[in-house]
Design a protein around this motif. Structure first.
Motif, PDB file in Angstrom:
ATOM      1  N   GLY A 156       0.765  -1.228   0.000  1.00 37.41           N
ATOM      2  CA  GLY A 156       0.000   0.000   0.000  1.00 37.41           C
ATOM      3  C   GLY A 156       0.800   1.284   0.000  1.00 37.41           C
ATOM      4  O   GLY A 156       0.232   2.371   0.118  1.00 37.41           O
ATOM      5  N   ARG A 157       2.143   1.170  -0.158  1.00 35.73           N
ATOM      6  CA  ARG A 157       2.942   2.393  -0.193  1.00 35.73           C
ATOM      7  C   ARG A 157       4.019   2.261  -1.263  1.00 35.73           C
ATOM      8  O   ARG A 157       4.399   1.172  -1.669  1.00 35.73           O
ATOM      9  N   GLN A 158       4.478   3.399  -1.741  1.00 31.65           N
ATOM     10  CA  GLN A 158       5.514   3.433  -2.764  1.00 31.65           C
ATOM     11  C   GLN A 158       6.895   3.332  -2.114  1.00 31.65           C
ATOM     12  O   GLN A 158       7.198   4.062  -1.163  1.00 31.65           O
ATOM     13  N   ILE A 159       7.708   2.405  -2.619  1.00 34.30           N
ATOM     14  CA  ILE A 159       9.092   2.319  -2.160  1.00 34.30           C
ATOM     15  C   ILE A 159      10.003   2.224  -3.385  1.00 34.30           C
ATOM     16  O   ILE A 159       9.575   1.813  -4.466  1.00 34.30           O
ATOM     17  N   ILE A 160      11.255   2.614  -3.208  1.00 34.94           N
ATOM     18  CA  ILE A 160      12.269   2.477  -4.250  1.00 34.94           C
ATOM     19  C   ILE A 160      13.175   1.304  -3.865  1.00 34.94           C
ATOM     20  O   ILE A 160      13.790   1.331  -2.788  1.00 34.94           O
ATOM     21  N   PRO A 161      13.227   0.255  -4.689  1.00 33.38           N
ATOM     22  CA  PRO A 161      13.976  -0.946  -4.314  1.00 33.38           C
ATOM     23  C   PRO A 161      15.404  -0.665  -3.857  1.00 33.38           C
ATOM     24  O   PRO A 161      15.871  -1.247  -2.870  1.00 33.38           O
ATOM     25  N   LEU A 162      16.125   0.222  -4.550  1.00 30.16           N
ATOM     26  CA  LEU A 162      17.518   0.478  -4.185  1.00 30.16           C
ATOM     27  C   LEU A 162      17.625   1.118  -2.802  1.00 30.16           C
ATOM     28  O   LEU A 162      18.554   0.805  -2.041  1.00 30.16           O
ATOM     29  N   GLN A 163      16.651   1.968  -2.456  1.00 34.94           N
ATOM     30  CA  GLN A 163      16.681   2.565  -1.126  1.00 34.94           C
ATOM     31  C   GLN A 163      16.377   1.535  -0.047  1.00 34.94           C
ATOM     32  O   GLN A 163      16.944   1.588   1.059  1.00 34.94           O
ATOM     33  N   PHE A 164      15.497   0.564  -0.368  1.00 33.04           N
ATOM     34  CA  PHE A 164      15.247  -0.537   0.575  1.00 33.04           C
ATOM     35  C   PHE A 164      16.513  -1.380   0.735  1.00 33.04           C
ATOM     36  O   PHE A 164      16.885  -1.758   1.859  1.00 33.04           O
ATOM     37  N   LEU A 165      17.185  -1.674  -0.374  1.00 31.77           N
ATOM     38  CA  LEU A 165      18.429  -2.450  -0.310  1.00 31.77           C
ATOM     39  C   LEU A 165      19.460  -1.742   0.556  1.00 31.77           C
ATOM     40  O   LEU A 165      20.152  -2.369   1.370  1.00 31.77           O
ATOM     41  N   LYS A 166      19.564  -0.429   0.384  1.00 38.95           N
ATOM     42  CA  LYS A 166      20.502   0.352   1.205  1.00 38.95           C
ATOM     43  C   LYS A 166      20.210   0.155   2.692  1.00 38.95           C
ATOM     44  O   LYS A 166      21.134   0.062   3.513  1.00 38.95           O
ATOM     45  N   ALA A 167      18.914   0.083   3.033  1.00 40.94           N
ATOM     46  CA  ALA A 167      18.528  -0.027   4.440  1.00 40.94           C
ATOM     47  C   ALA A 167      18.930  -1.363   5.052  1.00 40.94           C
ATOM     48  O   ALA A 167      19.147  -1.451   6.272  1.00 40.94           O
ATOM     49  N   VAL A 168      19.035  -2.418   4.233  1.00 38.31           N
ATOM     50  CA  VAL A 168      19.348  -3.737   4.791  1.00 38.31           C
ATOM     51  C   VAL A 168      20.826  -4.093   4.667  1.00 38.31           C
ATOM     52  O   VAL A 168      21.289  -5.046   5.305  1.00 38.31           O
ATOM     53  N   LEU A 169      21.580  -3.346   3.869  1.00 28.95           N
ATOM     54  CA  LEU A 169      23.020  -3.596   3.751  1.00 28.95           C
ATOM     55  C   LEU A 169      23.764  -2.987   4.937  1.00 28.95           C
ATOM     56  O   LEU A 169      23.278  -2.062   5.589  1.00 28.95           O
ATOM     57  N   PRO A 170      24.964  -3.487   5.228  1.00 26.61           N
ATOM     58  CA  PRO A 170      25.757  -2.896   6.315  1.00 26.61           C
ATOM     59  C   PRO A 170      26.046  -1.422   6.058  1.00 26.61           C
ATOM     60  O   PRO A 170      26.322  -1.015   4.929  1.00 26.61           O
ATOM     61  N   ASP A 171      25.967  -0.630   7.101  1.00 23.30           N
ATOM     62  CA  ASP A 171      26.305   0.791   7.007  1.00 23.30           C
ATOM     63  C   ASP A 171      27.805   0.912   6.730  1.00 23.30           C
ATOM     64  O   ASP A 171      28.621   0.363   7.476  1.00 23.30           O
ATOM     65  N   PRO A 172      28.205   1.622   5.665  1.00 28.83           N
ATOM     66  CA  PRO A 172      29.637   1.763   5.378  1.00 28.83           C
ATOM     67  C   PRO A 172      30.435   2.294   6.561  1.00 28.83           C
ATOM     68  O   PRO A 172      31.610   1.939   6.736  1.00 28.83           O
ATOM     69  N   ALA A 173      29.797   3.125   7.393  1.00 33.84           N
ATOM     70  CA  ALA A 173      30.496   3.675   8.554  1.00 33.84           C
ATOM     71  C   ALA A 173      30.849   2.593   9.577  1.00 33.84           C
ATOM     72  O   ALA A 173      31.711   2.802  10.431  1.00 33.84           O
ATOM     73  N   SER A 174      30.174   1.429   9.484  1.00 32.68           N
ATOM     74  CA  SER A 174      30.437   0.338  10.434  1.00 32.68           C
ATOM     75  C   SER A 174      31.560  -0.585   9.975  1.00 32.68           C
ATOM     76  O   SER A 174      31.942  -1.511  10.701  1.00 32.68           O
ATOM     77  N   LEU A 175      32.094  -0.364   8.782  1.00 34.46           N
ATOM     78  CA  LEU A 175      33.085  -1.289   8.211  1.00 34.46           C
ATOM     79  C   LEU A 175      34.492  -1.069   8.753  1.00 34.46           C
ATOM     80  O   LEU A 175      35.360  -1.920   8.585  1.00 34.46           O
TER      81      LEU A 175
END
Length: 399
Positions: A278-297
């Motif tokens: 029921g809502r619009q999402i952008i797949p790449l932005q969702f992928l970004k949310a589930v990938l490790p934060d670069p700052a944590s590497l």
């Protein structure tokens, strides 16, 4: 000497802020601003003993009025845009309205299309010139240091530059099956875009990652390098006079590319909105949310980076080759500032560009790329600030 408003609180901003605080005579006071105030406060807490005065602010840089309000409140001498490239224009507008100099590390990108061009920011040249303000574009590593390397070669070693190959190699390992070393959304947009290079006055487009070579890099060893388009090619094609060919190459492991192909095949790298529950999402932005934060590497990453320029041309009528590069150690970067080398190699040049502007060394009205200024003070600052460069006059050349 001056005050800097630093917009952004990610890995690059964290490095730049640490480096600003290592130069308190230049950066007497800074304000760290981001959507997430907690990130700003976390960086501030790590630097509590610094002579540089630090304050924080919550800011949504998508809105020019918010940026103007903060500028008028803090009264900085420079705005360092270390946020997302989607926000470049709103921040430039705010700087014009409030009468303050501007710098960034990456060119503007429209959120809805992976398009890497300077035309949107170059369109501000007359506005900044008339306002008597300086806007410095692309003061990271690539773009940034790579442009300074080319300007340095042009000034000192060549009468004519005919070809430039920029090679960006990351020999580090973070141990994850798949992660990106900087903002996943920006990284994947770049990698999945068509390749492009400049030759004999024209731009030649290639399918993504379709051109590959193996190059043996100092301290890194042999790596697969793939031709990509990168924004500094556009400005260097204009500012390095007489150049006939410019290309950009980047290393990727087979593991990274295999994961990326799968994600692309199932639609996860798309920037087209889809409806989900029921809502619009952008797949790449969702992928970004589930990938490790670069700052944590940072604590996980071992190995080195090597980024440099292989240049061919003429000096005194004779052929000359030249290779100038930096090697950066992930673990050494983490020990110093708590970030891995990818953030370090971008954050340090951001500080240097701002420092030269505050000192009045790089200062003239208008909008400029780094290679349009005298490269010597920047090259000197690299050696003093943790990114020492090396040079060779007998490099192996690319096909």
């Amino acid at each position: 000497m001056g005050k800097a408003l630093i917009i952004g609180a990610g890995g690059v901003a964290s490095v730049a802020i640490h480096k600003c605080c290592q130069n308190p005579d230049v950066f007497e006071e800074i304000c760290i601003a981001s959507r997430t105030l907690e990130k700003c406060e976390a960086i501030k807490s790590k630097l509590s003993g610094s002579r540089t005065k630090i304050q924080t602010a919550q800011l949504d840089a998508d809105y020019t009025d918010e940026v103007i309000e903060l500028i008028k409140s803090f009264k900085p001498d420079i705005v360092m845009n270390l946020a997302l490239p989607y926000q470049d224009l709103t921040i430039m507008d705010a700087c014009l309205a409030a009468g303050v100099d501007y710098m960034d590390t990456a060119n503007y990108e429209p959120p809805d299309i992976a398009k890497f061009e300077y035309k949107w920011q170059w369109a501000y040249r007359e506005k900044f010139a008339q306002a008597g303000l300086t806007a410095l574009l692309g003061s990271g590593f690539d773009p940034g240091v790579t442009g300074v390397f080319c300007a340095y070669a042009q000034k000192h070693y060549f009468d004519e530059i005919h070809s430039i190959d920029i090679v960006d190699a990351n020999g580090g390992d973070h141990g994850y099956p798949f992660a990106t070393n900087f903002n996943p959304e920006i990284n994947i947009r770049e990698v999945t875009a068509n390749g492009r290079y400049f030759e004999n006055g024209s731009w030649i487009e290639t399918p993504p990652l379709s051109m590959k070579q193996v190059y043996d890099l100092p301290e890194i060893g042999p790596k697969n390098i793939y031709l990509m388009y990168h924004e500094e090619l556009e400005s260097l094609a204009v500012n390095i006079k007489g150049v006939k060919r410019i290309r950009f190459w980047m290393t990727f492991s087979d593991n990274y590319l295999n994961h990326l192909r799968v994600l692309e095949n199932v639609g996860m790298t798309s920037i087209e909105p889809i409806e989900f529950e029921g809502r619009q999402i952008i797949p790449l932005q969702f992928l970004k949310a589930v990938l490790p934060d670069p700052a944590s590497l940072g604590p996980r990453t071992k190995g080195k980076t090597n980024i440099g320029c292989i240049i061919q041309g003429l000096k005194d009528g004779k052929p000359r080759t030249y290779y100038v590069y930096n090697v950066c150690d992930h673990q050494e970067c983490y020990a110093e500032v708590g970030s891995q080398a990818i953030s370090y190699t971008t954050g340090v040049p951001a500080m240097i560009g701002a420092m030269l502007m505050l000192k009045g060394v790089w200062k003239k009205p208008g909008v400029f790329n780094v290679e349009e200024f005298d490269p010597d003070p920047f090259m000197e600052a690299l050696n003093k600030s943790g990114l020492p460069w090396q040079e060779s006059f007998m490099p192996t050349l690319l096909d």
